[in-house]
Design a protein around this motif. Structure first.
Motif, PDB file in Angstrom:
ATOM      1  N   THR A 216      54.802 -54.852 -76.366  1.00  0.00           N
ATOM      2  CA  THR A 216      54.401 -55.067 -77.559  1.00  0.00           C
ATOM      3  C   THR A 216      52.854 -55.104 -77.778  1.00  0.00           C
ATOM      4  OG1 THR A 216      54.652 -57.465 -77.179  1.00  0.00           O
ATOM      5  CG2 THR A 216      56.503 -56.356 -78.197  1.00  0.00           C
ATOM      6  N   ARG A 217      52.470 -55.458 -78.894  1.00  0.00           N
ATOM      7  CA  ARG A 217      51.075 -55.413 -79.022  1.00  0.00           C
ATOM      8  C   ARG A 217      50.592 -56.251 -80.072  1.00  0.00           C
ATOM      9  NH1 ARG A 217      48.086 -50.196 -77.639  1.00  0.00           N
ATOM     10  NH2 ARG A 217      49.527 -48.907 -77.165  1.00  0.00           N
ATOM     11  N   HIS A 218      49.180 -56.974 -79.794  1.00  0.00           N
ATOM     12  CA  HIS A 218      48.516 -57.955 -80.581  1.00  0.00           C
ATOM     13  C   HIS A 218      48.365 -57.229 -81.993  1.00  0.00           C
ATOM     14  CE1 HIS A 218      48.567 -61.223 -77.566  1.00  0.00           C
ATOM     15  NE2 HIS A 218      48.213 -60.161 -76.566  1.00  0.00           N
ATOM     16  N   ARG A 219      47.717 -58.059 -82.607  1.00  0.00           N
ATOM     17  CA  ARG A 219      46.945 -57.525 -83.964  1.00  0.00           C
ATOM     18  C   ARG A 219      45.921 -56.586 -83.770  1.00  0.00           C
ATOM     19  NH1 ARG A 219      46.952 -61.432 -88.686  1.00  0.00           N
ATOM     20  NH2 ARG A 219      48.475 -60.085 -89.794  1.00  0.00           N
ATOM     21  N   ASP A 220      45.213 -57.058 -82.955  1.00  0.00           N
ATOM     22  CA  ASP A 220      43.743 -56.310 -82.720  1.00  0.00           C
ATOM     23  C   ASP A 220      44.072 -54.745 -81.986  1.00  0.00           C
ATOM     24  OD1 ASP A 220      44.599 -57.136 -80.093  1.00  0.00           O
ATOM     25  OD2 ASP A 220      42.431 -57.674 -79.946  1.00  0.00           O
ATOM     26  N   GLY A 221      45.663 -54.678 -81.524  1.00  0.00           N
ATOM     27  CA  GLY A 221      45.986 -53.444 -80.749  1.00  0.00           C
ATOM     28  C   GLY A 221      45.855 -53.557 -79.137  1.00  0.00           C
ATOM     29  N   SER A 222      45.831 -54.543 -78.696  1.00  0.00           N
ATOM     30  CA  SER A 222      45.759 -54.835 -77.192  1.00  0.00           C
ATOM     31  C   SER A 222      47.300 -55.152 -76.840  1.00  0.00           C
ATOM     32  CB  SER A 222      44.747 -55.900 -76.745  1.00  0.00           C
ATOM     33  OG  SER A 222      45.068 -56.920 -77.417  1.00  0.00           O
ATOM     34  N   ARG A 223      47.428 -54.698 -75.544  1.00  0.00           N
ATOM     35  CA  ARG A 223      48.880 -55.073 -75.088  1.00  0.00           C
ATOM     36  C   ARG A 223      49.345 -56.621 -74.758  1.00  0.00           C
ATOM     37  NH1 ARG A 223      52.073 -50.521 -74.601  1.00  0.00           N
ATOM     38  NH2 ARG A 223      50.946 -48.542 -74.465  1.00  0.00           N
ATOM     39  N   THR A 224      50.145 -56.900 -75.045  1.00  0.00           N
ATOM     40  CA  THR A 224      50.764 -58.387 -74.674  1.00  0.00           C
ATOM     41  C   THR A 224      51.105 -58.353 -72.856  1.00  0.00           C
ATOM     42  OG1 THR A 224      51.580 -58.727 -76.913  1.00  0.00           O
ATOM     43  CG2 THR A 224      52.386 -60.154 -75.030  1.00  0.00           C
ATOM     44  N   LEU A 225      50.305 -58.854 -72.280  1.00  0.00           N
ATOM     45  CA  LEU A 225      50.654 -59.311 -70.774  1.00  0.00           C
ATOM     46  C   LEU A 225      51.236 -60.336 -70.512  1.00  0.00           C
ATOM     47  CD1 LEU A 225      47.438 -57.302 -69.765  1.00  0.00           C
ATOM     48  CD2 LEU A 225      49.555 -56.163 -69.983  1.00  0.00           C
ATOM     49  N   LEU A 226      52.081 -60.348 -69.356  1.00  0.00           N
ATOM     50  CA  LEU A 226      52.390 -61.461 -68.586  1.00  0.00           C
ATOM     51  C   LEU A 226      51.879 -61.570 -67.382  1.00  0.00           C
ATOM     52  CD1 LEU A 226      56.414 -61.178 -69.474  1.00  0.00           C
ATOM     53  CD2 LEU A 226      54.833 -62.792 -70.411  1.00  0.00           C
ATOM     54  N   ARG A 227      51.303 -62.532 -66.853  1.00  0.00           N
ATOM     55  CA  ARG A 227      50.795 -62.638 -65.569  1.00  0.00           C
ATOM     56  C   ARG A 227      51.557 -63.333 -64.807  1.00  0.00           C
ATOM     57  NH1 ARG A 227      47.083 -66.122 -62.639  1.00  0.00           N
ATOM     58  NH2 ARG A 227      45.746 -64.762 -61.285  1.00  0.00           N
ATOM     59  N   VAL A 228      52.106 -62.570 -63.532  1.00  0.00           N
ATOM     60  CA  VAL A 228      53.093 -63.164 -62.604  1.00  0.00           C
ATOM     61  C   VAL A 228      52.199 -63.349 -61.305  1.00  0.00           C
ATOM     62  CG1 VAL A 228      55.196 -62.951 -61.443  1.00  0.00           C
ATOM     63  CG2 VAL A 228      54.759 -61.871 -63.953  1.00  0.00           C
ATOM     64  N   VAL A 229      52.518 -64.558 -60.563  1.00  0.00           N
ATOM     65  CA  VAL A 229      51.783 -65.048 -59.344  1.00  0.00           C
ATOM     66  C   VAL A 229      52.828 -65.168 -58.423  1.00  0.00           C
ATOM     67  CG1 VAL A 229      50.248 -66.703 -58.317  1.00  0.00           C
ATOM     68  CG2 VAL A 229      49.833 -66.408 -60.699  1.00  0.00           C
ATOM     69  N   CYS A 230      52.672 -64.499 -57.146  1.00  0.00           N
ATOM     70  CA  CYS A 230      53.731 -64.670 -56.069  1.00  0.00           C
ATOM     71  C   CYS A 230      53.915 -66.282 -55.784  1.00  0.00           C
ATOM     72  CB  CYS A 230      52.917 -64.116 -54.706  1.00  0.00           C
ATOM     73  SG  CYS A 230      53.810 -64.287 -53.451  1.00  0.00           S
ATOM     74  N   PRO A 231      55.488 -66.692 -55.650  1.00  0.00           N
ATOM     75  CA  PRO A 231      55.667 -67.866 -55.628  1.00  0.00           C
ATOM     76  C   PRO A 231      55.381 -68.469 -54.106  1.00  0.00           C
ATOM     77  CG  PRO A 231      57.565 -66.732 -55.717  1.00  0.00           C
ATOM     78  CD  PRO A 231      56.467 -65.611 -56.065  1.00  0.00           C
ATOM     79  N   VAL A 232      55.123 -67.533 -53.277  1.00  0.00           N
ATOM     80  CA  VAL A 232      55.199 -68.104 -51.839  1.00  0.00           C
ATOM     81  C   VAL A 232      53.833 -68.303 -51.495  1.00  0.00           C
ATOM     82  CG1 VAL A 232      55.498 -67.075 -49.539  1.00  0.00           C
ATOM     83  CG2 VAL A 232      57.253 -66.470 -51.120  1.00  0.00           C
ATOM     84  N   CYS A 233      52.840 -67.784 -51.744  1.00  0.00           N
ATOM     85  CA  CYS A 233      51.521 -67.899 -51.363  1.00  0.00           C
ATOM     86  C   CYS A 233      50.661 -68.781 -52.728  1.00  0.00           C
ATOM     87  CB  CYS A 233      50.641 -66.564 -50.894  1.00  0.00           C
ATOM     88  SG  CYS A 233      50.595 -65.553 -52.490  1.00  0.00           S
ATOM     89  N   ASP A 234      51.423 -68.733 -54.008  1.00  0.00           N
ATOM     90  CA  ASP A 234      50.740 -69.497 -54.950  1.00  0.00           C
ATOM     91  C   ASP A 234      49.591 -68.696 -55.389  1.00  0.00           C
ATOM     92  OD1 ASP A 234      52.881 -71.498 -55.160  1.00  0.00           O
ATOM     93  OD2 ASP A 234      51.658 -72.650 -53.810  1.00  0.00           O
ATOM     94  N   GLY A 235      49.318 -67.326 -55.268  1.00  0.00           N
ATOM     95  CA  GLY A 235      48.418 -66.659 -55.923  1.00  0.00           C
ATOM     96  C   GLY A 235      47.184 -66.541 -54.935  1.00  0.00           C
TER      97      GLY A 235
END
Length: 60
Positions: free
Chosen positions: A26-45
């Protein structure tokens, strides 16, 4: 002078790529994409993992 830091082992679950961004399609109103940031659960990023503790033998 260079600063020498000890080498830390790379996380074996994420291979050092500790955070990724996944597009939802999906996209925001300004045209940029909606992103999900996922962090490694083992090393906590951090991208690095602590070495596994040595096994302690119990019993006889």
């Amino acid at each position: 002078m260079p600063v020498h830091t000890p080498n830390r082992p790379v996380c074996h679950h994420c291979d050092g790529f500790c955070a990724v961004s996944i597009t939802t399609g999906t996209r925001h109103r300004d045209g940029s994409r909606t992103l999900l940031r996922v962090v490694c659960p083992v090393c906590d990023g951090t991208g690095h993992a602590l070495p596994a503790p040595a096994l302690a033998r119990t019993g006889r």
